[in-house]
Scaffold this motif. Structure first.
Motif, PDB file in Angstrom:
ATOM      1  N   ARG A   1       0.906  -1.337   0.101  1.00 29.21           N
ATOM      2  CA  ARG A   1      -0.056   0.080   0.074  1.00 29.21           C
ATOM      3  C   ARG A   1       0.970   1.166   0.087  1.00 29.21           C
TER       4      ARG A   1
ATOM      5  N   ASN B   1      -1.127   2.735  -5.008  1.00 32.12           N
ATOM      6  CA  ASN B   1      -2.308   3.021  -4.522  1.00 32.12           C
ATOM      7  C   ASN B   1      -3.192   2.092  -4.608  1.00 32.12           C
TER       8      ASN B   1
ATOM      9  N   ASP C   1      -6.049   2.470  -2.732  1.00 34.11           N
ATOM     10  CA  ASP C   1      -7.410   2.811  -2.072  1.00 34.11           C
ATOM     11  C   ASP C   1      -8.589   2.200  -2.383  1.00 34.11           C
ATOM     12  N   ASP C   2      -8.790   1.913  -3.915  1.00 33.50           N
ATOM     13  CA  ASP C   2     -10.177   1.356  -4.339  1.00 33.50           C
ATOM     14  C   ASP C   2     -10.395  -0.054  -3.565  1.00 33.50           C
ATOM     15  N   SER C   3      -9.476  -1.027  -3.821  1.00 28.87           N
ATOM     16  CA  SER C   3      -9.309  -2.319  -3.170  1.00 28.87           C
ATOM     17  C   SER C   3      -9.329  -2.491  -1.687  1.00 28.87           C
ATOM     18  N   HIS C   4      -8.879  -1.594  -0.977  1.00 24.94           N
ATOM     19  CA  HIS C   4      -8.756  -1.384   0.654  1.00 24.94           C
ATOM     20  C   HIS C   4     -10.260  -1.054   1.029  1.00 24.94           C
ATOM     21  N   ARG C   5     -11.025  -0.163   0.103  1.00 22.29           N
ATOM     22  CA  ARG C   5     -12.223   0.267   0.385  1.00 22.29           C
ATOM     23  C   ARG C   5     -13.161  -0.988   0.438  1.00 22.29           C
ATOM     24  N   VAL C   6     -12.958  -1.757  -0.674  1.00 21.93           N
ATOM     25  CA  VAL C   6     -13.810  -3.024  -0.603  1.00 21.93           C
ATOM     26  C   VAL C   6     -13.645  -3.818   0.399  1.00 21.93           C
TER      27      VAL C   6
ATOM     28  N   ILE D   1     -12.693  -2.669   3.501  1.00 23.13           N
ATOM     29  CA  ILE D   1     -13.172  -2.313   4.639  1.00 23.13           C
ATOM     30  C   ILE D   1     -14.829  -2.521   4.544  1.00 23.13           C
ATOM     31  N   GLU D   2     -15.485  -2.150   3.438  1.00 24.70           N
ATOM     32  CA  GLU D   2     -16.855  -2.122   3.348  1.00 24.70           C
ATOM     33  C   GLU D   2     -17.439  -3.381   3.053  1.00 24.70           C
ATOM     34  N   GLN D   3     -16.932  -4.401   2.325  1.00 28.11           N
ATOM     35  CA  GLN D   3     -17.446  -5.650   2.100  1.00 28.11           C
ATOM     36  C   GLN D   3     -16.637  -6.973   2.702  1.00 28.11           C
TER      37      GLN D   3
ATOM     38  N   TYR E   1     -12.828  -8.586  -1.103  1.00 29.02           N
ATOM     39  CA  TYR E   1     -11.692  -8.001  -1.691  1.00 29.02           C
ATOM     40  C   TYR E   1     -10.916  -8.937  -2.294  1.00 29.02           C
TER      41      TYR E   1
END
Length: 316
Positions: free
Chosen positions: A34, A38, A40-45, A47-49, A54
């Motif tokens: 990380r 970058n 960020d997009d996959s990390h957001r997945v 965290i949220e899902q 992921y």
């Protein structure tokens, strides 16, 4: 994944009574995925899902090249040093919480950018810092503060990277900047300042002016940089170092005598007497600045990439 790539799957911590001393002829930097890219997009997945979503996201996008992360320019410059080194070598190791399966996208991106990174540890959700000593690392850069703390506890210089808010002008020379107390040096003097105040600190430094400070977590890394610098003259060295400290006269003397006792060269020393460091770091053109205090790191990151070193009394 290329045949040259090896993935570390086992490792052991040093015995409690054994001090970690990395090889001075080889500068080894460990970098988290990380920090290098970058994510960020996959990390957001994640965290949220959750983990399963992921993993599926990474596999579905593994042919899509990842954008460059905060540490990418630094890594590029580090690896480029090998073009001009004779007696030393620089290696960058990738440490990641990904599994080898979900990490394929990361290695595809490494190959796309032609980065000569061939060693990695994909830890399948486990803490990657465990392998910093097994790989012989001098420095570990990550975006995970807990991993950084753990690496520091292993005796390896480590910092949590903060993104610079302004892009740095391109330069071929690699410029490192360091705070003094709790980074290059121990926090012994800073503890006096924190507990007894400025006057007691100044008196202690005057009385101990000829007594070298104990080394801090970044001493070995600075020594490795100095070893590389020794291959070059002052006018053409590909690495430049700077000490940027809030110290002022008369506490400067002990710092100068300490570096002299260590036999380590610092190209520039800025004794700022409490002035804000950020504008000086911008003028110096630092590729990365290391400091133990959040307030200095936040200000510095307005202009340069900054590594927070969670070590010493300021972080207790």
């Amino acid at each position: 994944m290329s045949k040259d790539t090896s993935i570390l799957t086992t490792g052991a911590a040093l015995p409690a009574n054994q001090k970690y001393i990395p090889d001075q002829k080889k500068l080894v930097i460990a970098i988290s995925s990380r920090a290098l890219f970058n994510l960020d997009d996959s990390h957001r997945v994640f965290i949220e899902q959750g983990l399963e979503a992921y993993a599926q996201y990474q596999i579905e996008h593994e042919e899509e090249i990842l954008p460059k992360g905060e540490a990418f320019p630094l890594v590029e410059k580090l690896l480029r040093l090998n073009d001009s080194l004779k007696d030393h070598a620089v290696e960058v190791i990738l440490l990641s919480r990904n599994s080898a399966d979900t990490g394929l996208r990361i290695f595809n991106s490494i190959q796309h950018y032609n980065l000569p990174i061939i060693r990695a540890a994909f830890c399948g959700g486990e803490d990657p810092y465990r392998y910093v000593t097994a790989f012989g690392c001098h420095l570990f850069l990550s975006t995970d503060p807990q991993d950084v703390r753990s690496a520091l506890n292993e005796g390896v210089a480590a910092a949590t990277l903060l993104a610079a808010k302004q892009p740095k002008a391109a330069s071929n020379q690699l410029r490192f900047a360091f705070d003094g107390d709790a980074v290059l040096f121990s926090d012994e003097s800073e503890r006096i300042y924190k507990t007894k105040g400025l006057e007691a600190f100044a008196q202690n430094e005057r009385e101990a002016a000829k007594l070298p400070l104990t080394g801090g977590p970044f001493k070995a890394f600075l020594a490795a940089l100095h070893s590389i610098q020794s291959e070059f003259g002052l006018e053409n060295a590909p690495i430049r170092t700077a000490l940027v400290t809030a110290r002022s006269a008369p506490s400067h003397e002990r710092v100068i005598r300490t570096l002299r006792a260590w036999g380590i060269r610092i190209d520039e020393s800025l004794f700022l007497g409490g002035m804000t460091k950020a504008s000086f770091l911008k003028a110096y053109g630092a590729d990365v600045f290391f400091d133990d205090q959040h307030i200095h790191c936040d200000a510095a990151s307005e202009h340069v990439s900054t590594g927070h070193v969670p070590h010493g009394v300021a972080n207790e």
